[in-house]
Design an enzyme around this catalytic site. Structure first.
Site, PDB file in Angstrom:
ATOM      1  N   HIS A 195      -8.963 -23.742 -33.027  1.00 30.01           N
ATOM      2  CA  HIS A 195      -9.416 -24.779 -33.958  1.00 30.01           C
ATOM      3  C   HIS A 195      -8.573 -26.042 -33.844  1.00 30.01           C
ATOM      4  O   HIS A 195      -9.029 -27.135 -34.128  1.00 30.01           O
ATOM      5  CB  HIS A 195      -9.457 -24.237 -35.386  1.00 30.01           C
ATOM      6  CG  HIS A 195     -10.660 -23.382 -35.598  1.00 30.01           C
ATOM      7  ND1 HIS A 195     -10.615 -22.026 -35.591  1.00 30.01           N
ATOM      8  CD2 HIS A 195     -11.964 -23.718 -35.737  1.00 30.01           C
ATOM      9  CE1 HIS A 195     -11.831 -21.548 -35.745  1.00 30.01           C
ATOM     10  NE2 HIS A 195     -12.677 -22.551 -35.837  1.00 30.01           N
ATOM     11  N   GLU A 436     -21.950 -14.757 -33.828  1.00 27.60           N
ATOM     12  CA  GLU A 436     -20.633 -14.915 -33.196  1.00 27.60           C
ATOM     13  C   GLU A 436     -20.027 -13.557 -32.865  1.00 27.60           C
ATOM     14  O   GLU A 436     -18.937 -13.484 -32.305  1.00 27.60           O
ATOM     15  CB  GLU A 436     -19.654 -15.627 -34.128  1.00 27.60           C
ATOM     16  CG  GLU A 436     -20.243 -16.669 -35.006  1.00 27.60           C
ATOM     17  CD  GLU A 436     -19.210 -17.465 -35.776  1.00 27.60           C
ATOM     18  OE1 GLU A 436     -18.513 -18.255 -35.145  1.00 27.60           O
ATOM     19  OE2 GLU A 436     -19.118 -17.302 -37.012  1.00 27.60           O
ATOM     20  N   ASP A 460     -16.458 -18.001 -30.906  1.00 28.94           N
ATOM     21  CA  ASP A 460     -16.124 -16.665 -31.386  1.00 28.94           C
ATOM     22  C   ASP A 460     -16.888 -15.590 -30.625  1.00 28.94           C
ATOM     23  O   ASP A 460     -16.373 -14.498 -30.418  1.00 28.94           O
ATOM     24  CB  ASP A 460     -16.407 -16.553 -32.888  1.00 28.94           C
ATOM     25  CG  ASP A 460     -15.259 -17.145 -33.698  1.00 28.94           C
ATOM     26  OD1 ASP A 460     -14.108 -16.829 -33.366  1.00 28.94           O
ATOM     27  OD2 ASP A 460     -15.517 -17.927 -34.616  1.00 28.94           O
ATOM     28  N   CYS A 507     -23.655 -24.144 -31.573  1.00 26.36           N
ATOM     29  CA  CYS A 507     -22.732 -25.113 -32.169  1.00 26.36           C
ATOM     30  C   CYS A 507     -21.296 -24.869 -31.690  1.00 26.36           C
ATOM     31  O   CYS A 507     -20.378 -25.531 -32.139  1.00 26.36           O
ATOM     32  CB  CYS A 507     -22.810 -25.080 -33.692  1.00 26.36           C
ATOM     33  SG  CYS A 507     -22.360 -23.483 -34.372  1.00 26.36           S
TER      34      CYS A 507
END
Ligand code: PEP
Ligand code: MG
Length: 575
Positions: A195, A436, A460, A507
């Site tokens: 992240h 995910e 993920d 995404c």
């Protein structure tokens, strides 16, 4: 001396500037005895450390006044200043040195432990939680004692061209450094889809991670060239290298400007297939970039960033305002709000839960379901904002149908409370799920019966399919989006959703990687959501793609199990 460091480029572009170092996070304290005649010298050393920290606070205080730091900083600084000057910390530590003839670091650590034990016994939650502040102040003093530079605001000398060099940065850290306007980030550890990297990309500044020794080798004020495309850092380059990179920098700038012409061009393939290009955002303040990118919607609003870097939780009103701002500014375009994906590497400031495997622990929807009141507050805020535009709710990290059922039940309950209070919301708000986890991908048919749309979180999905911790630098080389299992799994999700006539988007970072654009188009993907800075580049690839030409090769790639062959076929597809 000039030298080169290699890492992983996580945000493209070239930056040329000066290093600003942060201090390492973890400090080790050793114990040793001080000869009796040296004790007063040791106390003096401790006093000097207190003074150093005092000066750091004064500098930070000045930066809040000049407006380059976050406003919440002032209150936090005041509290830290009080702790630094409290005799239970200062006098008591001096006494320990005098009585035990031990080194200052050890005495400080002992006194910190004594204070923390006292804090634990306090009934008042607020006061009890202040122990984190004591720990932070003590850490600063320790850094001063050990000779590490503490955090200082950048010196005015190089203002405007600072490159932040850190051992590690959490996503929350990066958000906190945002107002300082660094032109690049470098870290010793990290990986492409952590992240931290994602936030760096959203800030649209060159960043390189996994440099291993950058924080030790680079000195404060060193001249640096950061090549985010190649993952290379050149420290103290000579004039010729600098000139070469300045040239490359202006070429990249030119390319960027050329892409700007596509801003209002519709994303349509050569055969006329319309593609939706949406943006990922972390905070409402990212909207400016979204507008620049020409995105036709928000495909992923990572709402958990509203919860980071703060002592309290955002209440319903604050969240409502944030969601309403985004949806009204998007002016009728769709906005997909992901419910908070906290846990793993995005934790609340005073979170005390330390799981052995945080990525497999109480994260995302699991955490939401275990904190129903916190979830209810968010759901009400999203529903209230849905009156102002086209909002969709996206649920992260689903692994089984029970989680969908429970979430639906909580959404219904939130709607019910709003109805009771005569508050408007979109009764037909769409609810989607993030795919995910391999278990979700493999039991998609039942998910599709319950959900209005899907969004594939490839970051993920890759982590959980390949069992590679996406933030662990040691296994970053095994994180492989080209893995045949990944390509097969993604194609299965897209094709199953398309057959069920349910919208599906990607995404994860794969959506913004031009190496995959044609393959994903060939598999049947028509919705992409990515960090805004990459959107026009992807659009450029879409405009030059003809689906009937792509299909045969794309289908061959899905059926290929050899990684080498996949690379060869992808190169052919992209040529
Ligand atoms: C993903 O996992 O691909 C995703 C988009 O979510 P995040 O990166 O925030 O985990
Ligand atoms: Mg995810």
């Amino acid at each position: 001396m000039s030298f080169i460091l290699h890492g992983i480029g996580v945000s493209s572009g070239i930056a040329i500037g000066h290093a600003h170092l942060t201090a390492p996070a973890a400090l080790e304290v050793v114990h040793y005895l001080i000869p009796k005649n040296q004790v007063s010298k040791e106390i003096k050393r401790l006093n000097q450390a207190f003074e150093t920290v005092q000066k750091e606070f004064e500098a930070l205080h000045a930066s809040t006044k000049s407006g380059i730091a976050l406003p919440e900083f002032s209150a936090f600084l005041e509290l830290h200043h009080m702790i630094l000057n409290d005799p239970t910390l200062t006098d008591a530590t001096r006494d320990i040195i005098a009585q035990n003839h031990c080194n200052a670091e050890w005495a400080l650590a002992q006194q910190k432990n004594a204070l923390l034990t006292q804090f634990e016994a306090i009934d008042d939650t607020y006061l009890r939680e202040r122990k984190t502040d004591v720990e932070q102040v003590v850490e600063r003093i320790l850094k001063a004692l050990l000779g590490h530079p503490g955090y200082r605001p950048p010196s005015a000398k190089h203002l405007g061209d600072h490159i932040l060099v850190a051992h590690d940065l959490s996503p929350a850290d990066i958000m906190q450094y945002k107002p300082h306007q660094f032109i690049a980030f470098l870290t010793d550890i990290g990986s492409l889809t952590s992240h931290t990297a994602i936030v760096a990309r959203s800030l649209n500044i060159p960043s390189v991670v996994a440099l291993h020794y950058a924080h030790q080798l680079i000195l404060e004020g060193d001249t640096l060239i950061v090549d985010g495309n190649q993952g290379v850092i050149i420290v103290n380059p000579d004039k010729y290298v600098l000139d070469e990179y300045r040239l490359r920098q202006s070429q990249l700038e030119l390319e960027k400007q050329k892409l700007q012409r596509l801003k209002s061009v519709k994303a349509v393939t050569l055969d006329g297939t319309k593609i939706d290009l949406h943006a990922n955002i972390e905070l409402p303040s990212d909207l400016e970039q979204v507008k620049e990118s020409g995105a036709t919607g928000i495909g992923l609003f990572r709402s958990e960033f509203l919860f980071l870097n703060r002592d309290n939780l955002p209440d319903e009103e604050e969240q409502f305002e944030a969601y309403r701002t985004v949806v009204t500014q998007m002016n009728g375009m769709p906005v997909t709000i992901r419910t908070f994906d906290l846990g793993a590497d995005k934790n609340l400031k005073h979170s005390s839960q330390i799981a052995a495997n945080p990525a497999l622990g109480l994260r995302a929807i699991r955490l939401s379901l275990s904190e129903p009141q916190m979830f209810h507050t968010q759901l009400r805020a999203i529903l209230r904002a849905s009156k102002y535009g086209q909002i969709k709710i996206l649920i992260p990290m689903l692994s089984n149908v029970a989680e969908i059922n429970q979430t639906m039940h909580l959404i219904e309950h939130a709607k019910h409370t709003l109805r009771d209070e005569n508050i408007d919301y979109d009764e037909h708000i769409q609810i989607g799920g993030m795919i995910e986890i391999p278990a979700a991908a493999l039991s998609l048919e039942i998910f599709l019966q319950k959900l209005d749309f899907l969004s594939i979180g490839t970051n993920d999905l890759i982590q959980y399919t390949l069992a590679i911790d996406r933030v662990d630098d040691n296994v970053a080389h095994l994180y492989d989006p080209f893995h045949p299992a990944i390509i097969w799994l993604i194609s299965r999700i897209i094709q199953t959703a398309n057959r069920a006539k349910k919208p599906v988007s990607i995404c994860g970072e794969m959506a913004g990687d031009t190496q995959f654009t044609r393959l994903l188009l060939g598999i049947g993907l028509t919705q992409f959501s990515m960090y805004p800075a990459q959107l026009l580049n992807i659009k450029n690839h879409i405009l030059q793609s003809n689906l009937p030409d792509i299909w045969p090769l794309a289908h061959k790639i899905i059926r290929t199990s050899s990684p080498e062959k996949i690379h060869t076929l992808l190169t052919k597809l992209n040529s």
